[in-house]
Design an enzyme around this catalytic site. Structure first.
Site, PDB file in Angstrom:
ATOM      1  N   HIS A  15       0.817  -1.219   0.000  1.00 45.39           N
ATOM      2  CA  HIS A  15       0.000   0.000   0.000  1.00 45.39           C
ATOM      3  C   HIS A  15       0.850   1.268   0.000  1.00 45.39           C
ATOM      4  CE1 HIS A  15       0.506  -0.292   4.475  1.00 45.39           C
ATOM      5  NE2 HIS A  15       0.463   1.029   4.398  1.00 45.39           N
ATOM      6  N   ASP A  45       0.090  -7.674   1.139  1.00 48.03           N
ATOM      7  CA  ASP A  45       0.505  -6.285   1.350  1.00 48.03           C
ATOM      8  C   ASP A  45       2.026  -6.166   1.390  1.00 48.03           C
ATOM      9  OD1 ASP A  45       0.142  -3.584   1.535  1.00 48.03           O
ATOM     10  OD2 ASP A  45      -0.180  -3.561   3.703  1.00 48.03           O
ATOM     11  N   SER A 123       4.768   2.363   7.848  1.00 51.22           N
ATOM     12  CA  SER A 123       4.388   1.232   7.010  1.00 51.22           C
ATOM     13  C   SER A 123       5.515   0.842   6.059  1.00 51.22           C
ATOM     14  CB  SER A 123       3.143   1.574   6.192  1.00 51.22           C
ATOM     15  OG  SER A 123       2.010   1.670   7.014  1.00 51.22           O
TER      16      SER A 123
END
Length: 281
Positions: A15, A45, A123
């Site tokens: 993402h 992911d 992230s």
């Protein structure tokens, strides 16, 4: 993200790079390099990138064994929380096997929960153990809570890396069956996957996997459907176990399904199909 090897390959969260037209990787030296996407998986992911950089500026991290993690173990998270580059936070593993709403089946009951501070910008960064080995990829946080962050276990990332390198995406074939998880099968407090539909001429149909048919009405043929309780000798507890077994096996391999069919226990051999489409990346 972080450097995976001396060839300039990087790992990050999907993402983070999704729909980006241009990706710049900034190394600790301050040098910037244009990164290309080698492969990616929205389901897990994770994205594998590559930069053309000299080895002198690459400092690969070792991948650890996330299957041996324990609650209470010390971990460290590195990332760019709120744009503050190369920030380090320290905490412990708060729980293992967490499920996050909206995530793909392959990640169900697999997330690492930690109280190491994970904020927007973290992230894709590494979650490290005390030996400096990567045990997870920082992935999510709860904006309404404090000290609750989540990471993808690195052993799951390892399982898809060969696919990302070879094909640019993970192996995720349509086996032609669907159903739902049920509890208390076989007279035990055991979970199983109840097969409710099998498509004609699919790998599942050719293996002999059977969905239930009929009902209580007059003239109805009542045949019990299969309930899958184990794959390759490992009991299943959620749909993600099926997806992870497929990824771990690969094209052309067999899955050994232990199924309950009424009062019978059967072993069904389901051959996984070869990939039909070339990589897009």
């Amino acid at each position: 993200g972080f450097v995976l090897d001396d060839a300039g390959r990087l790992l990050t969260a999907y993402h983070v790079v999704k729909d980006r037209q241009r990706i710049l990787a900034t190394l600790p030296t301050g040098e910037e390099f244009v990164a290309t996407v080698v492969g990616s998986s929205e389901e897990f992911d994770v994205a594998l990138l590559r930069i053309d950089a000299p080895q002198r500026v690459l400092f690969p991290l070792r991948l650890g064994d996330s299957t041996r993690l324990q609650v209470g173990q010390k971990v460290l998270a590195i990332g760019n929380g709120y744009g503050l580059h190369n920030s380090l936070s320290v905490g412990v593993i708060s729980a293992l096997g967490r499920t996050l709403r909206g995530e793909a089946a392959e990640l169900q009951a697999s997330f690492i929960q930690t109280d190491a501070a994970i904020n927007p910008g973290n992230s894709g960064g590494p979650l490290l153990n005390s030996d400096g080995e990567v045990v997870g990829i920082n992935d999510a946080m709860n904006p309404n809570a404090q000290s609750i962050g989540f990471a993808i276990p690195i052993h799951l990332v390892r399982s898809v890396l060969p696919d990302l390198v070879r094909m640019g995406h993970i192996y995720r074939p349509d086996l032609g069956f669907s159903g739902t998880m049920v509890r208390g099968v076989g007279g035990e407090r055991t979970m199983g996957f109840k097969v409710q539909d099998v498509l004609d001429d699919s790998p599942a149909a050719r293996s002999g996997l059977r969905a239930g048919r009929g009902g209580p009405g007059a003239g109805q043929v009542n045949e019990p459907g299969d309930i899958i309780v184990a794959i390759n000798g490992e009991r299943i507890s959620n749909p993600g176990d099926i997806g992870r077994a497929i990824v771990a096996s690969g094209p052309g391999r067999e899955l050994l399904l232990r199924v309950l069919r009424g009062s019978q226990t059967l072993i069904i051999r389901l051959t996984l199909p070869e990939m039909q489409h070339p990589a897009e990346n």
